[in-house]
Scaffold this motif. Structure first.
Motif, short mmCIF file in Angstrom:
data_model
loop_
_atom_site.label_atom_id
_atom_site.label_comp_id
_atom_site.label_asym_id
_atom_site.label_seq_id
_atom_site.Cartn_x
_atom_site.Cartn_y
_atom_site.Cartn_z
N UNK A 1 0.74 -1.07 -0.09
CA UNK A 1 0.12 -0.01 -0.05
C UNK A 1 0.95 1.09 0.02
N UNK A 2 0.40 2.34 -0.32
CA UNK A 2 1.19 3.43 -0.48
C UNK A 2 1.45 4.25 0.62
N UNK A 3 2.35 4.96 0.83
CA UNK A 3 2.59 5.62 2.27
C UNK A 3 2.08 6.89 2.11
N UNK A 4 1.60 7.25 3.08
CA UNK A 4 0.86 8.80 3.34
C UNK A 4 1.91 9.45 3.21
N UNK A 5 1.64 10.76 2.52
CA UNK A 5 2.68 11.99 2.56
C UNK A 5 2.98 12.36 3.96
N UNK A 6 4.04 12.99 4.07
CA UNK A 6 4.36 13.59 5.53
C UNK A 6 3.32 14.55 6.04
N UNK A 7 2.92 14.40 7.21
CA UNK A 7 1.80 15.39 7.80
C UNK A 7 2.27 16.68 7.75
N UNK A 8 3.58 16.95 7.44
CA UNK A 8 4.07 18.44 7.27
C UNK A 8 3.54 19.02 5.92
N UNK A 9 3.03 18.19 5.03
CA UNK A 9 2.39 18.59 3.74
C UNK A 9 0.98 19.17 3.83
N UNK A 10 0.30 18.95 5.19
CA UNK A 10 -0.80 19.69 5.36
C UNK A 10 -0.93 21.05 5.63
N UNK B 1 0.10 22.84 3.47
CA UNK B 1 -0.06 23.26 1.92
C UNK B 1 -1.17 22.09 1.46
N UNK B 2 -2.46 22.41 1.82
CA UNK B 2 -3.43 21.08 1.73
C UNK B 2 -3.30 20.88 0.14
N UNK B 3 -3.20 21.77 -0.77
CA UNK B 3 -3.30 21.42 -2.30
C UNK B 3 -2.11 20.26 -2.59
N UNK B 4 -0.94 20.64 -2.14
CA UNK B 4 0.11 19.71 -2.28
C UNK B 4 0.05 18.46 -1.84
N UNK B 5 -0.62 18.39 -0.62
CA UNK B 5 -0.83 17.14 0.24
C UNK B 5 -1.76 16.33 -0.66
N UNK B 6 -2.93 16.82 -1.09
CA UNK B 6 -4.07 16.16 -1.70
C UNK B 6 -3.49 15.97 -3.16
N UNK B 7 -2.44 16.44 -3.79
CA UNK B 7 -1.83 15.92 -5.06
C UNK B 7 -0.97 14.76 -5.03
#
Length: 156
Positions: free
Chosen positions: A47-56, A58-64
């Motif tokens: 399964x894919x790893x979640x992006x770092x919580x730090x990306x929250x 910049x929500x659009x970057x986290x989403x992408x």
């Protein structure tokens, strides 16, 4: 007579929501799919790893990032499937999309009839939204109850 027709149109529109939901659920349940094979293929892919919580921050970057990883995961799982499983999956998704589209269109008709009923009696707008939620909920509940009670006849 006008009131009877208005209420009949309201009920008919919402029956057009419940019917396709139920029929779609029946057809999808009866679809011949190698569910165990699909699950086994899914288990072979990490399964894919979640992006770092730090990306929250910049929500659009986290989403992408999350969307890209999810797309890569789905592609990797799909690549693990046999040709027959791919065809079964594509058929399932096509039927589900078709029935969902019919139910969505009917929901829009139901919303229109609900709006006309609430306008006819000069009910407040919040009651329109409440009726909309209740009628959608009843349509889904109808399907759920029927599916839980339906007797499946074994195939030979």
């Amino acid at each position: 007579m006008d009131e009877l027709i208005a209420w009949a149109a309201f009920a008919g529109a919402w029956l057009l929501v419940a019917g396709p939901l139920y029929q779609g659920a029946l057809e999808l349940r009866e679809q011949d799919i190698d569910r165990e094979g699909l699950e086994a293929s899914k288990a072979r892919v990490e399964p894919p790893k979640m992006p770092s919580p730090w990306w929250w921050l910049v929500p659009p970057v986290f989403y992408l990032l999350r969307r890209q990883r999810s797309r890569e995961y789905r592609r990797a799982v799909f690549d693990q499937l046999t040709q027959t499983q791919k065809e079964q999956f594509a058929s399932f998704v096509s039927k589900a999309t078709g029935w969902f589209t019919v139910a969505l269109g009917a929901s829009l008709l139901g919303a229109g009839q609900t709006w006309l009923i609430t306008g006819r009696y000069e009910w407040p707008v919040w009651l329109f939204w409440l009726l909309l939620v209740v009628m959608l909920g009843l349509s889904v509940l109808y399907t759920a109850l029927r599916m839980s009670r339906d007797i499946t006849v074994p195939r030979h």
